[in-house]
Write a protein that holds these residues in place. Structure first.
Motif, PDB file in Angstrom:
ATOM      1  N   GLN A  13       8.594   9.614  -6.962  1.00 38.12           N
ATOM      2  CA  GLN A  13       9.865  10.173  -6.491  1.00 38.12           C
ATOM      3  C   GLN A  13      10.612  10.884  -7.609  1.00 38.12           C
ATOM      4  N   LYS A  14      10.689  10.253  -8.782  1.00 35.98           N
ATOM      5  CA  LYS A  14      11.429  10.865  -9.891  1.00 35.98           C
ATOM      6  C   LYS A  14      10.721  12.098 -10.444  1.00 35.98           C
ATOM      7  N   SER A  15       9.431  12.229 -10.164  1.00 33.92           N
ATOM      8  CA  SER A  15       8.658  13.383 -10.644  1.00 33.92           C
ATOM      9  C   SER A  15       8.582  14.503  -9.623  1.00 33.92           C
ATOM     10  N   GLY A  16       9.160  14.281  -8.454  1.00 35.14           N
ATOM     11  CA  GLY A  16       9.152  15.313  -7.419  1.00 35.14           C
ATOM     12  C   GLY A  16       7.887  15.382  -6.610  1.00 35.14           C
ATOM     13  N   TRP A  17       7.147  14.267  -6.532  1.00 35.37           N
ATOM     14  CA  TRP A  17       5.878  14.262  -5.806  1.00 35.37           C
ATOM     15  C   TRP A  17       5.941  13.409  -4.539  1.00 35.37           C
ATOM     16  N   GLY A  18       7.122  13.182  -3.996  1.00 28.60           N
ATOM     17  CA  GLY A  18       7.226  12.437  -2.750  1.00 28.60           C
ATOM     18  C   GLY A  18       7.267  10.943  -2.983  1.00 28.60           C
ATOM     19  N   THR A  19       6.741  10.187  -2.030  1.00 29.67           N
ATOM     20  CA  THR A  19       6.798   8.730  -2.069  1.00 29.67           C
ATOM     21  C   THR A  19       5.399   8.133  -2.043  1.00 29.67           C
ATOM     22  N   LEU A  20       5.330   6.860  -2.391  1.00 29.16           N
ATOM     23  CA  LEU A  20       4.063   6.144  -2.301  1.00 29.16           C
ATOM     24  C   LEU A  20       3.554   6.128  -0.864  1.00 29.16           C
ATOM     25  N   ALA A  21       4.453   5.945   0.098  1.00 31.54           N
ATOM     26  CA  ALA A  21       4.028   5.923   1.501  1.00 31.54           C
ATOM     27  C   ALA A  21       3.356   7.240   1.890  1.00 31.54           C
ATOM     28  N   GLN A  22       3.923   8.362   1.426  1.00 32.50           N
ATOM     29  CA  GLN A  22       3.312   9.663   1.733  1.00 32.50           C
ATOM     30  C   GLN A  22       1.949   9.804   1.070  1.00 32.50           C
ATOM     31  N   LEU A  23       1.852   9.390  -0.196  1.00 31.84           N
ATOM     32  CA  LEU A  23       0.575   9.502  -0.897  1.00 31.84           C
ATOM     33  C   LEU A  23      -0.460   8.574  -0.277  1.00 31.84           C
ATOM     34  N   GLU A  24      -0.029   7.401   0.137  1.00 32.24           N
ATOM     35  CA  GLU A  24      -0.964   6.469   0.762  1.00 32.24           C
ATOM     36  C   GLU A  24      -1.518   7.049   2.059  1.00 32.24           C
ATOM     37  N   ALA A  25      -0.682   7.757   2.793  1.00 31.63           N
ATOM     38  CA  ALA A  25      -1.140   8.370   4.041  1.00 31.63           C
ATOM     39  C   ALA A  25      -2.055   9.558   3.790  1.00 31.63           C
ATOM     40  N   ASP A  26      -1.746  10.350   2.754  1.00 30.81           N
ATOM     41  CA  ASP A  26      -2.491  11.594   2.501  1.00 30.81           C
ATOM     42  C   ASP A  26      -3.670  11.416   1.547  1.00 30.81           C
ATOM     43  N   ARG A  27      -3.662  10.363   0.740  1.00 28.99           N
ATOM     44  CA  ARG A  27      -4.730   9.997  -0.216  1.00 28.99           C
ATOM     45  C   ARG A  27      -4.661  10.785  -1.516  1.00 28.99           C
ATOM     46  N   MET A  72      -3.106  -4.645   0.888  1.00 29.43           N
ATOM     47  CA  MET A  72      -4.428  -4.005   0.884  1.00 29.43           C
ATOM     48  C   MET A  72      -4.339  -2.626   1.514  1.00 29.43           C
ATOM     49  N   ASN A  73      -5.124  -1.694   1.001  1.00 29.26           N
ATOM     50  CA  ASN A  73      -5.127  -0.350   1.552  1.00 29.26           C
ATOM     51  C   ASN A  73      -5.698  -0.345   2.967  1.00 29.26           C
ATOM     52  N   LYS A  74      -5.095   0.419   3.828  1.00 27.83           N
ATOM     53  CA  LYS A  74      -5.615   0.586   5.183  1.00 27.83           C
ATOM     54  C   LYS A  74      -6.913   1.379   5.131  1.00 27.83           C
ATOM     55  N   PRO A  75      -8.001   0.860   5.691  1.00 25.53           N
ATOM     56  CA  PRO A  75      -9.258   1.606   5.670  1.00 25.53           C
ATOM     57  C   PRO A  75      -9.098   2.954   6.370  1.00 25.53           C
ATOM     58  N   ILE A  76      -9.799   3.955   5.884  1.00 26.91           N
ATOM     59  CA  ILE A  76      -9.679   5.262   6.513  1.00 26.91           C
ATOM     60  C   ILE A  76     -10.607   5.388   7.714  1.00 26.91           C
ATOM     61  N   ARG A  77     -11.647   4.572   7.780  1.00 21.65           N
ATOM     62  CA  ARG A  77     -12.486   4.532   8.975  1.00 21.65           C
ATOM     63  C   ARG A  77     -13.407   3.328   8.873  1.00 21.65           C
ATOM     64  N   SER A  78     -14.054   3.009   9.970  1.00 21.78           N
ATOM     65  CA  SER A  78     -14.983   1.887  10.015  1.00 21.78           C
ATOM     66  C   SER A  78     -16.376   2.394  10.319  1.00 21.78           C
ATOM     67  N   LEU A  79     -17.360   1.697   9.785  1.00 16.10           N
ATOM     68  CA  LEU A  79     -18.764   1.989  10.041  1.00 16.10           C
ATOM     69  C   LEU A  79     -19.350   0.860  10.883  1.00 16.10           C
ATOM     70  N   PRO A  80     -20.554   1.054  11.406  1.00 20.43           N
ATOM     71  CA  PRO A  80     -21.188  -0.036  12.155  1.00 20.43           C
ATOM     72  C   PRO A  80     -21.313  -1.296  11.304  1.00 20.43           C
ATOM     73  N   ASP A  81     -21.518  -2.421  11.970  1.00 21.41           N
ATOM     74  CA  ASP A  81     -21.693  -3.717  11.315  1.00 21.41           C
ATOM     75  C   ASP A  81     -20.450  -4.142  10.546  1.00 21.41           C
ATOM     76  N   ALA A  82     -19.275  -3.679  10.994  1.00 24.73           N
ATOM     77  CA  ALA A  82     -17.976  -4.139  10.468  1.00 24.73           C
ATOM     78  C   ALA A  82     -17.752  -3.764   9.009  1.00 24.73           C
ATOM     79  N   ILE A  83     -18.465  -2.764   8.495  1.00 23.95           N
ATOM     80  CA  ILE A  83     -18.194  -2.290   7.141  1.00 23.95           C
ATOM     81  C   ILE A  83     -17.003  -1.344   7.191  1.00 23.95           C
ATOM     82  N   ARG A  84     -16.003  -1.636   6.393  1.00 21.72           N
ATOM     83  CA  ARG A  84     -14.836  -0.767   6.311  1.00 21.72           C
ATOM     84  C   ARG A  84     -14.978   0.172   5.118  1.00 21.72           C
ATOM     85  N   ILE A  85     -14.323   1.319   5.209  1.00 24.67           N
ATOM     86  CA  ILE A  85     -14.339   2.293   4.129  1.00 24.67           C
ATOM     87  C   ILE A  85     -12.915   2.445   3.601  1.00 24.67           C
TER      88      ILE A  85
END
Length: 707
Positions: free
Chosen positions: A504-518, A1-14
């Motif tokens: 990676q083969k297209s020269g755009w880095g890795t999935l881990a980098q894209l997951e961190a940067d969005r 599952m994607n790591k939420p980028i932030r949390s809102l009140p009442d335990a709603i994740r974004i």
């Protein structure tokens, strides 16, 4: 599952995601995650420089689609007649075994090319949209020539520039004149309006809109240029005529960066505003004012849309419109130039997704738009090969959205045709299937997206679990491959592994980098984007005289009357003009709350579209036919007839009618959708579907007795 980028009140994740739909905006999204199965509101990501926090209303209410009570949840096998909608649930193993058995049977009887994997852009994710190609290539099934959307517009734009790319779309906000031409951006790509209106507020920029009816974008423009369908080339020529006539052409730029400026100038001497007015229906004063704005404004940004792709002369019209920026020299300036799409900036290596390394180029290519002719056994449409006796369909609803609908339906009704449809709802196409498989939605699987209308690669990670037994496109393709004996490493990889390999083969880095940067901002530098070091031709010159057979756009063959296309920008008289029997021209323009046939299953979208299909007709035309507002009418031509309701609307030219689409076929009183009237003849130069280019007659329903 994607790591939420932030949390809102009442335990709603974004959670961060990307809109998967066939809209050039490809918006960066923030999604409320209520629990592992449930979403709340969907918003635009405010820190994405193109989305800028703004998304369309239909995607904002995506929870209505994800949690719709009519979603397909289990595999189904047909038990009643084709099209009856009578199915019984079966297990996934039973369903996949049956599909594999029927595909192998078709292959054994008529060869592998009797099977046609058919797909399109129900999702624009690279893995889930294009993975079906890996199965096709590995099995040597019939090829899929994608023609239903972009071909004509892409070809016309690349005919001049040599490339499908242009100035940074965010530069609209830095422009002094934004020309929105051939796209109702309010309905179809709201972010264009975000940046154009910012230019108006911050710079006093003017907005010009060119379209075939007074839609929401035209209403917001400072100058609305209303033309008849398919006459954009005449308008463009008249604007360029005025630029040369009034000494507003940038001759230094023309001499340095274009191929035939003197020949173009001479050619345009007779293409006056008066000449164009007679063709377009637009008055001379409006054409002159448009030309004056272009001539007096260096920072003029031409945002050219997909409306050009819907006409038989669309490639010529797109080319003509793109030529204006070269004549005025607007390409030299930030906030200037012409833009259609950024498809050519991404340099993808999709070998593992598509299996292009095992492609056999001797296998025939069948035209997507001519599916009716293909299924009805037309020898030309079949390219001399065997009949198609098995279809495997993902991401599209051809029984509703393909042109020449009556012929499409006849093809699907064949008793000897096996059809498997992998879908989210029981669409018109799914109802014609022998086996229906339940599909995930974009928040329920991992994928990666490239933007067309901007310059981002975006990650769309899995955020929630799918309902019922829904499976992703990749899972289904891989499962079928194992049963069919198809071999390729991509079948054994997960969606995330395919994304990582491709990045990676297209020269755009890795999935881990894209997951961190969005997302990744892929915008080329200013000089490259504005072609200041040369256009993408050997001599670096913009082409006023295009070399159409060699335009760098994928096409397996030339199509349509290529030999009749104009050598220089012009009005090409190849459109389906009105005549005595068919006195009206019909455009099936996109609605605000549907996206092709997507969203037309949701209650809110249907309500916001008025609850029923309608056709806009000028009050004077309606009066001549004794048609009252809200009355039922019939539209017809040689391809079919459609019943719907009339809406009197003064914002069209006389003799033009508009049916905003696409409603489900069952929403029409006679069950025949608007594409019963659209043609599937191949459009020059590389195929296409002329959805806005139809001649029709109109009658009251029921007809007046004795009339």
């Amino acid at each position: 599952m994607n790591k939420p980028i932030r949390s809102l009140p009442d335990a709603i994740r974004i959670g961060a995601s990307a809109c998967p739909h066939d809209c050039p905006s490809t918006c960066a999204l923030e999604v409320e995650i209520l629990d592992e199965h449930t979403i709340g509101r969907v918003r635009g990501a405010p820190d994405n420089s193109y989305t800028a926090g703004v998304i369309c209303a239909k995607v904002a209410r995506y929870a209505e689609r994800v949690h719709h009570p009519d979603r397909l949840l289990h595999p189904l096998r047909r038990k009643g007649p084709k099209g009856s909608g009578e199915f019984v649930p079966i297990s996934w193993d039973e369903a996949l075994d049956l599909v594999a058995e029927r595909l192998l049977s078709a292959e054994a009887r008529d060869g592998a090319q009797a099977v046609w994997p058919y797909y399109y852009a129900g999702t624009m994710g690279l893995v889930m949209r294009d993975g079906i190609q890996r199965l096709r290539h590995a099995k040597k099934y019939s090829g899929f020539h994608s023609t239903i959307c972009v071909n004509t517009a892409y070809a016309g734009f690349a005919a001049g520039t040599g490339k499908i790319a242009g100035p940074d779309p965010r530069e609209m906000a830095k422009s002094d004149l934004v020309v929105i031409w051939g796209t109702n951006a309010v309905n179809t790509q709201v972010n264009v309006m975000t940046h154009a209106i910012r230019a108006r507020k911050e710079r006093g920029a003017k907005i010009v809109a060119v379209d075939v009816y007074m839609n929401a974008t035209m209403e917001q423009a400072d100058l609305a240029v209303l033309v008849r369908p398919g006459t954009d080339g005449a308008l463009a020529c008249a604007v360029m005529h005025c630029l040369f006539r009034d000494h507003k052409a940038d001759r230094a730029y023309l001499d340095r960066h274009t191929d035939a400026p003197r020949e173009l100038e001479e050619h345009l001497r007779s293409r006056s505003p008066e000449w164009a007015a007679a063709i377009t229906g637009c008055d001379v004063a409006t054409i002159e004012e448009f030309a004056r704005l272009v001539g007096d404004t260096r920072r003029a940004y031409f945002r050219l849309g997909y409306g050009f792709a819907r006409s038989r002369n669309g490639a010529a019209n797109m080319h003509a419109a793109s030529c204006i920026a070269a004549v005025s020299g607007a390409w030299q300036h930030e906030g200037g130039g012409a833009f259609h799409n950024n498809a050519d900036i991404y340099h993808w290596n999709k070998t593992m997704i598509e299996g292009s390394d095992v492609r056999d180029r001797s296998v025939r290519m069948l035209d997507q738009s001519r599916i009716g002719a293909v299924l009805c056994g037309d020898a030309d449409a079949l390219a001399g090969g065997p009949p198609v006796t098995a279809l495997f369909i993902q991401n599209t609803n051809p029984v509703s959205v393909a042109p020449d609908q009556n012929r499409v339906k006849r093809g699907f009704e064949r008793d000897d045709l096996f059809v498997c449809v992998h879908e989210q709802f029981l669409t018109e196409t799914a109802r014609m299937a022998d086996v229906v498989l339940p599909a995930t939605m974009f928040l329920e699987h991992d994928d990666v997206y490239q933007a067309g209308g901007n310059q981002h690669i975006l990650l769309g990670p899995k955020l929630i679990e799918p309902p019922g037994e829904c499976r992703s496109n990749h899972e289904v393709v891989a499962a079928l491959a194992g049963r069919l004996g198809a071999r390729h490493p991509g079948f054994a990889m997960s969606a995330r592994e395919l994304i990582d390999w491709t990045l990676q083969k297209s020269g755009w880095g890795t999935l881990a980098q894209l997951e961190a940067d969005r997302w990744i901002d892929c915008q080329p530098d200013f000089e490259t984007a504005h072609y200041l070091r040369g256009f993408n031709w050997p001599d670096g010159k913009f082409r006023f005289k295009p070399d159409l057979p060699n335009v760098p756009f994928r096409h397996p063959y030339l199509a349509g009357p290529v030999d009749r296309m104009p050598a220089l920008p012009d009005h090409w008289e190849v459109i389906e003009e009105a005549d005595d029997v068919h006195p009206f021209r019909l455009a099936t323009s996109p609605s605000r709350n549907f996206l092709n046939s997507t969203f037309n299953e949701t209650t809110t979208s249907r309500a916001k579209e008025g609850g029923r299909p309608e056709v806009m007709i000028h009050p004077a035309d309606a009066a001549a036919l004794a048609i009252q507002d809200g009355e039922e009418v019939v539209l017809g031509n040689g391809r079919g007839e459609v019943r719907l309701h009339a809406r009197l609307f003064a914002g069209v030219r006389r003799g033009v009618v508009i049916a905003e689409s696409i409603w489900p076929n069952h929403a029409y009183p006679d069950g025949r959708g608007i594409n019963s009237l659209t043609g599937a003849d191949a459009v020059a130069p590389y195929g296409g579907a002329a959805f806005h280019d139809n001649k029709v007659w109109i009658r009251r329903y029921p007809p007046i007795v004795g009339a």
